[in-house]
Write a protein that holds these residues in place. Structure first.
Motif, PDB file in Angstrom:
ATOM      1  N   MET A 108       0.836  -1.210   0.000  1.00  0.00           N
ATOM      2  CA  MET A 108       0.000   0.000   0.000  1.00  0.00           C
ATOM      3  C   MET A 108       0.868   1.255   0.000  1.00  0.00           C
ATOM      4  O   MET A 108       0.572   2.224  -0.688  1.00  0.00           O
ATOM      5  CB  MET A 108      -0.929  -0.003   1.219  1.00  0.00           C
ATOM      6  CG  MET A 108      -2.102  -0.946   1.051  1.00  0.00           C
ATOM      7  SD  MET A 108      -3.476  -0.494   2.101  1.00  0.00           S
ATOM      8  CE  MET A 108      -2.850  -0.931   3.693  1.00  0.00           C
ATOM      9  N   ASP A 109       1.949   1.198   0.771  1.00  0.00           N
ATOM     10  CA  ASP A 109       2.875   2.334   0.831  1.00  0.00           C
ATOM     11  C   ASP A 109       3.462   2.619  -0.544  1.00  0.00           C
ATOM     12  O   ASP A 109       3.469   3.767  -1.009  1.00  0.00           O
ATOM     13  CB  ASP A 109       4.002   1.969   1.810  1.00  0.00           C
ATOM     14  CG  ASP A 109       4.412   3.140   2.664  1.00  0.00           C
ATOM     15  OD1 ASP A 109       3.617   4.076   2.792  1.00  0.00           O
ATOM     16  OD2 ASP A 109       5.526   3.109   3.202  1.00  0.00           O
ATOM     17  N   ALA A 110       3.950   1.553  -1.201  1.00  0.00           N
ATOM     18  CA  ALA A 110       4.573   1.712  -2.527  1.00  0.00           C
ATOM     19  C   ALA A 110       3.545   2.226  -3.535  1.00  0.00           C
ATOM     20  O   ALA A 110       3.855   3.111  -4.345  1.00  0.00           O
ATOM     21  CB  ALA A 110       5.161   0.386  -2.995  1.00  0.00           C
ATOM     22  N   THR A 111       2.313   1.703  -3.468  1.00  0.00           N
ATOM     23  CA  THR A 111       1.294   2.139  -4.424  1.00  0.00           C
ATOM     24  C   THR A 111       0.928   3.596  -4.175  1.00  0.00           C
ATOM     25  O   THR A 111       0.750   4.373  -5.117  1.00  0.00           O
ATOM     26  CB  THR A 111       0.020   1.267  -4.316  1.00  0.00           C
ATOM     27  OG1 THR A 111       0.417  -0.087  -4.208  1.00  0.00           O
ATOM     28  CG2 THR A 111      -0.867   1.432  -5.525  1.00  0.00           C
ATOM     29  N   MET A 112       0.825   3.963  -2.901  1.00  0.00           N
ATOM     30  CA  MET A 112       0.490   5.346  -2.554  1.00  0.00           C
ATOM     31  C   MET A 112       1.537   6.297  -3.133  1.00  0.00           C
ATOM     32  O   MET A 112       1.202   7.312  -3.729  1.00  0.00           O
ATOM     33  CB  MET A 112       0.448   5.444  -1.026  1.00  0.00           C
ATOM     34  CG  MET A 112      -0.267   6.630  -0.483  1.00  0.00           C
ATOM     35  SD  MET A 112      -2.015   6.568  -0.779  1.00  0.00           S
ATOM     36  CE  MET A 112      -2.649   5.865   0.714  1.00  0.00           C
ATOM     37  N   PHE A 113       2.827   5.951  -2.964  1.00  0.00           N
ATOM     38  CA  PHE A 113       3.882   6.818  -3.494  1.00  0.00           C
ATOM     39  C   PHE A 113       3.901   6.815  -5.015  1.00  0.00           C
ATOM     40  O   PHE A 113       4.200   7.825  -5.641  1.00  0.00           O
ATOM     41  CB  PHE A 113       5.247   6.415  -2.930  1.00  0.00           C
ATOM     42  CG  PHE A 113       5.505   7.034  -1.600  1.00  0.00           C
ATOM     43  CD1 PHE A 113       5.875   8.367  -1.510  1.00  0.00           C
ATOM     44  CD2 PHE A 113       5.361   6.317  -0.427  1.00  0.00           C
ATOM     45  CE1 PHE A 113       6.082   8.968  -0.281  1.00  0.00           C
ATOM     46  CE2 PHE A 113       5.570   6.900   0.803  1.00  0.00           C
ATOM     47  CZ  PHE A 113       5.931   8.224   0.880  1.00  0.00           C
ATOM     48  N   SER A 114       3.585   5.647  -5.605  1.00  0.00           N
ATOM     49  CA  SER A 114       3.587   5.598  -7.071  1.00  0.00           C
ATOM     50  C   SER A 114       2.453   6.460  -7.638  1.00  0.00           C
ATOM     51  O   SER A 114       2.594   7.044  -8.700  1.00  0.00           O
ATOM     52  CB  SER A 114       3.469   4.157  -7.560  1.00  0.00           C
ATOM     53  OG  SER A 114       2.197   3.644  -7.266  1.00  0.00           O
ATOM     54  N   LEU A 115       1.334   6.546  -6.893  1.00  0.00           N
ATOM     55  CA  LEU A 115       0.225   7.419  -7.331  1.00  0.00           C
ATOM     56  C   LEU A 115       0.706   8.854  -7.482  1.00  0.00           C
ATOM     57  O   LEU A 115       0.265   9.571  -8.375  1.00  0.00           O
ATOM     58  CB  LEU A 115      -0.889   7.422  -6.277  1.00  0.00           C
ATOM     59  CG  LEU A 115      -1.993   6.391  -6.343  1.00  0.00           C
ATOM     60  CD1 LEU A 115      -3.063   6.759  -5.334  1.00  0.00           C
ATOM     61  CD2 LEU A 115      -2.598   6.332  -7.723  1.00  0.00           C
ATOM     62  N   LEU A 116       1.622   9.247  -6.569  1.00  0.00           N
ATOM     63  CA  LEU A 116       2.114  10.616  -6.609  1.00  0.00           C
ATOM     64  C   LEU A 116       2.780  10.920  -7.948  1.00  0.00           C
ATOM     65  O   LEU A 116       2.804  12.067  -8.372  1.00  0.00           O
ATOM     66  CB  LEU A 116       3.108  10.861  -5.462  1.00  0.00           C
ATOM     67  CG  LEU A 116       2.524  10.848  -4.061  1.00  0.00           C
ATOM     68  CD1 LEU A 116       3.611  11.092  -3.039  1.00  0.00           C
ATOM     69  CD2 LEU A 116       1.447  11.915  -3.914  1.00  0.00           C
ATOM     70  N   GLY A 117       3.336   9.901  -8.590  1.00  0.00           N
ATOM     71  CA  GLY A 117       3.955  10.081  -9.907  1.00  0.00           C
ATOM     72  C   GLY A 117       2.960  10.672 -10.886  1.00  0.00           C
ATOM     73  O   GLY A 117       3.261  11.635 -11.611  1.00  0.00           O
ATOM     74  N   PHE A 118       1.745  10.128 -10.910  1.00  0.00           N
ATOM     75  CA  PHE A 118       0.700  10.619 -11.817  1.00  0.00           C
ATOM     76  C   PHE A 118       0.332  12.067 -11.475  1.00  0.00           C
ATOM     77  O   PHE A 118       0.231  12.922 -12.345  1.00  0.00           O
ATOM     78  CB  PHE A 118      -0.569   9.760 -11.702  1.00  0.00           C
ATOM     79  CG  PHE A 118      -0.405   8.396 -12.300  1.00  0.00           C
ATOM     80  CD1 PHE A 118      -0.496   8.208 -13.673  1.00  0.00           C
ATOM     81  CD2 PHE A 118      -0.148   7.302 -11.495  1.00  0.00           C
ATOM     82  CE1 PHE A 118      -0.343   6.954 -14.220  1.00  0.00           C
ATOM     83  CE2 PHE A 118       0.011   6.045 -12.035  1.00  0.00           C
ATOM     84  CZ  PHE A 118      -0.092   5.859 -13.402  1.00  0.00           C
ATOM     85  N   PHE A 119       0.138  12.308 -10.169  1.00  0.00           N
ATOM     86  CA  PHE A 119      -0.321  13.639  -9.779  1.00  0.00           C
ATOM     87  C   PHE A 119       0.774  14.683  -9.972  1.00  0.00           C
ATOM     88  O   PHE A 119       0.493  15.820 -10.332  1.00  0.00           O
ATOM     89  CB  PHE A 119      -0.840  13.618  -8.342  1.00  0.00           C
ATOM     90  CG  PHE A 119      -2.071  12.778  -8.225  1.00  0.00           C
ATOM     91  CD1 PHE A 119      -3.233  13.148  -8.883  1.00  0.00           C
ATOM     92  CD2 PHE A 119      -2.061  11.586  -7.531  1.00  0.00           C
ATOM     93  CE1 PHE A 119      -4.363  12.357  -8.833  1.00  0.00           C
ATOM     94  CE2 PHE A 119      -3.188  10.790  -7.467  1.00  0.00           C
ATOM     95  CZ  PHE A 119      -4.341  11.173  -8.123  1.00  0.00           C
ATOM     96  N   MET A 120       2.039  14.252  -9.732  1.00  0.00           N
ATOM     97  CA  MET A 120       3.150  15.186  -9.961  1.00  0.00           C
ATOM     98  C   MET A 120       3.217  15.568 -11.424  1.00  0.00           C
ATOM     99  O   MET A 120       3.405  16.729 -11.772  1.00  0.00           O
ATOM    100  CB  MET A 120       4.477  14.540  -9.557  1.00  0.00           C
ATOM    101  CG  MET A 120       4.766  14.622  -8.091  1.00  0.00           C
ATOM    102  SD  MET A 120       6.266  13.739  -7.723  1.00  0.00           S
ATOM    103  CE  MET A 120       7.456  14.831  -8.440  1.00  0.00           C
ATOM    104  N   ALA A 121       3.048  14.567 -12.292  1.00  0.00           N
ATOM    105  CA  ALA A 121       3.141  14.826 -13.726  1.00  0.00           C
ATOM    106  C   ALA A 121       2.024  15.775 -14.166  1.00  0.00           C
ATOM    107  O   ALA A 121       2.281  16.758 -14.875  1.00  0.00           O
ATOM    108  CB  ALA A 121       3.069  13.517 -14.494  1.00  0.00           C
TER     109      ALA A 121
END
Lengths: 208, 200
Positions: A108-121
């Motif tokens: 869940m932690d890794a997925t949560m941080f990976s989501l940030l990739g989309f929002f950052m972009a």
């Protein structure tokens, strides 16, 4: 008394630890080790305050049946179960505690941080539109770094990874160091102000 | 497809969180609150085994280090925060931890955060890269120096500083995005390989 005693405790403990740093003697090292232990032991009680605050928030929402209170039940249940499983059955590599950690928290932690990739972009697309020269530089450097960090960069130009390394090592590091020096000077100044009692913001919130 | 119940749990929770890409929904909220709870419970157990047992219980019970009662009594004053009438007493442990931590960190901050950084910035050779780095550090510092108006020479140097800062922010941004991308590749690899077995 309510403010003068804490200010004196802060001054004395700060000065003692600064002096200790400059004395290369085993007694001085003992003072350092004792203080470290004391900090850890007294810090435990601060954790109690944090836990109380957290539980108070969730229990209040559950008792008053605020909107979405069921999620607070999930948090409370997860916290208590995880803590109980860890404390009662151990935290060894093959324990149930570590299985939960590896299969619930880590994914869940890794997925949560990976989501940030989309929002950052998407946020970057809106925020960094190349309206000024500076914003254009930022975008170009970001693109170079992104392309240079994947095999595509090497495929496009074999010296792309070297260029990325150079940007990271020189212009990037220079700005980082400049910012770091500013932070270091600011920290040292603020630390001195706190020890000397000039900055008293930390005393607030508990009455005079 | 995996037959391991833990893989299924991890996969379903991963999907719950990824569902936020569509919009905020109860599955995402459930996973979010669960993550907070599990992380907090994890922290409590780790503190129990790594701090309370080795730093308090064993030294007091078996090594007779009774001096630890002093920080324990001091730390217990934190609890006064919960009683408004005695909340001021909680300043004492804060003062001790603040003062001692600052005393420990101040010489190190000066040493590692300032002196070493200045030392490393000084030109050790005359390579173009080293000169670029030297100019960058000075220009960035001038950019964040607000006691003099950014006009004339100072203004020119500060403008150079902006360029360096922008290059650095771009580099950090690109680096962070790539780190996040590698995380999402990892999650999809988990879903498609470990869970569904679609890719070998």
């Amino acid at each position: 008394m309510r403010k003068s005693i804490p200010l004196r405790i802060c001054l004395v403990s700060g000065i003692v630890m600064i002096i200790q740093f400059f004395i290369p003697h085993r007694y001085s090292q003992t003072v350092y080790n004792y203080t470290l232990d004391w900090l850890i032991v007294s810090g435990i009680f601060a954790i109690v305050i944090g836990l109380h605050s957290n539980f108070h928030l969730h229990i209040t929402r559950i008792v008053r049946k605020r909107k979405g209170w069921g999620y607070n039940v999930v948090t409370m249940a997860a916290t208590l179960s995880m803590a109980f499983i860890g404390i009662a059955f151990g935290i060894g590599a093959d324990s149930l505690f570590m299985k939960i950690y590896r299969n619930i928290e880590v994914p869940m932690d890794a997925t949560m941080f990976s989501l940030l990739g989309f929002f950052m972009a998407s946020a970057a697309f809106r925020a960094f539109r190349a309206k000024t020269k500076e914003a254009t530089v930022l975008l170009i450097v970001a693109l170079i770094i992104m392309i240079g960090r994947v095999p595509l960069g090497y495929f496009l130009w074999h010296r792309f990874p070297e260029l990325v390394e150079w940007i990271m090592m020189y212009p990037n590091m220079a700005a980082q160091r400049g910012i770091g020096l500013g932070i270091g000077l600011g920290m040292a100044a603020m630390e001195l102000k706190i020890i000397l009692g000039i900055e008293r913001g930390w005393l607030g919130g508990a009455g005079d | 497809m995996s037959h391991d119940i833990w893989v299924w749990v991890a996969a379903l929770l991963t999907l719950c969180i990824l569902s936020f890409l569509y919009k905020d929904n109860p599955f995402y909220k459930f996973a979010e609150y669960l993550l907070i709870g599990v992380a907090l419970g994890f922290g409590i157990a780790i503190v129990w085994y790594n701090i309370i047992i080795p730093k308090i219980w064993i030294p007091l019970r078996y090594q007779h280090q009774y001096h630890l009662f002093i920080p324990a009594c001091l730390g217990s004053l934190y609890i006064c925060r919960l009683f408004p009438k005695y909340a001021w007493l909680s300043r004492w442990p804060i003062a001790f931890s603040l003062g001692a931590s600052i005393g420990m960190s101040l010489p190190l901050t000066l040493q590692a955060g300032i002196f070493k950084q200045v030392q490393s910035t000084m030109l050790s050779g005359f390579s173009i890269s080293a000169i670029i780095a030297f100019i960058g550090v000075v220009a960035t510092l001038i950019y964040f120096y607000f006691s003099a108006e950014h006009k004339g020479f100072v203004g020119g140097v500060a403008k150079t500083g902006i360029w360096y800062v922008m290059i650095s922010f771009g580099a950090i941004f690109g680096y962070t995005v790539m780190a996040r991308m590698s995380l999402i590749i990892g999650r999809f690899e988990f879903l498609l390989h470990n869970w569904l077995g679609v890719i070998k």
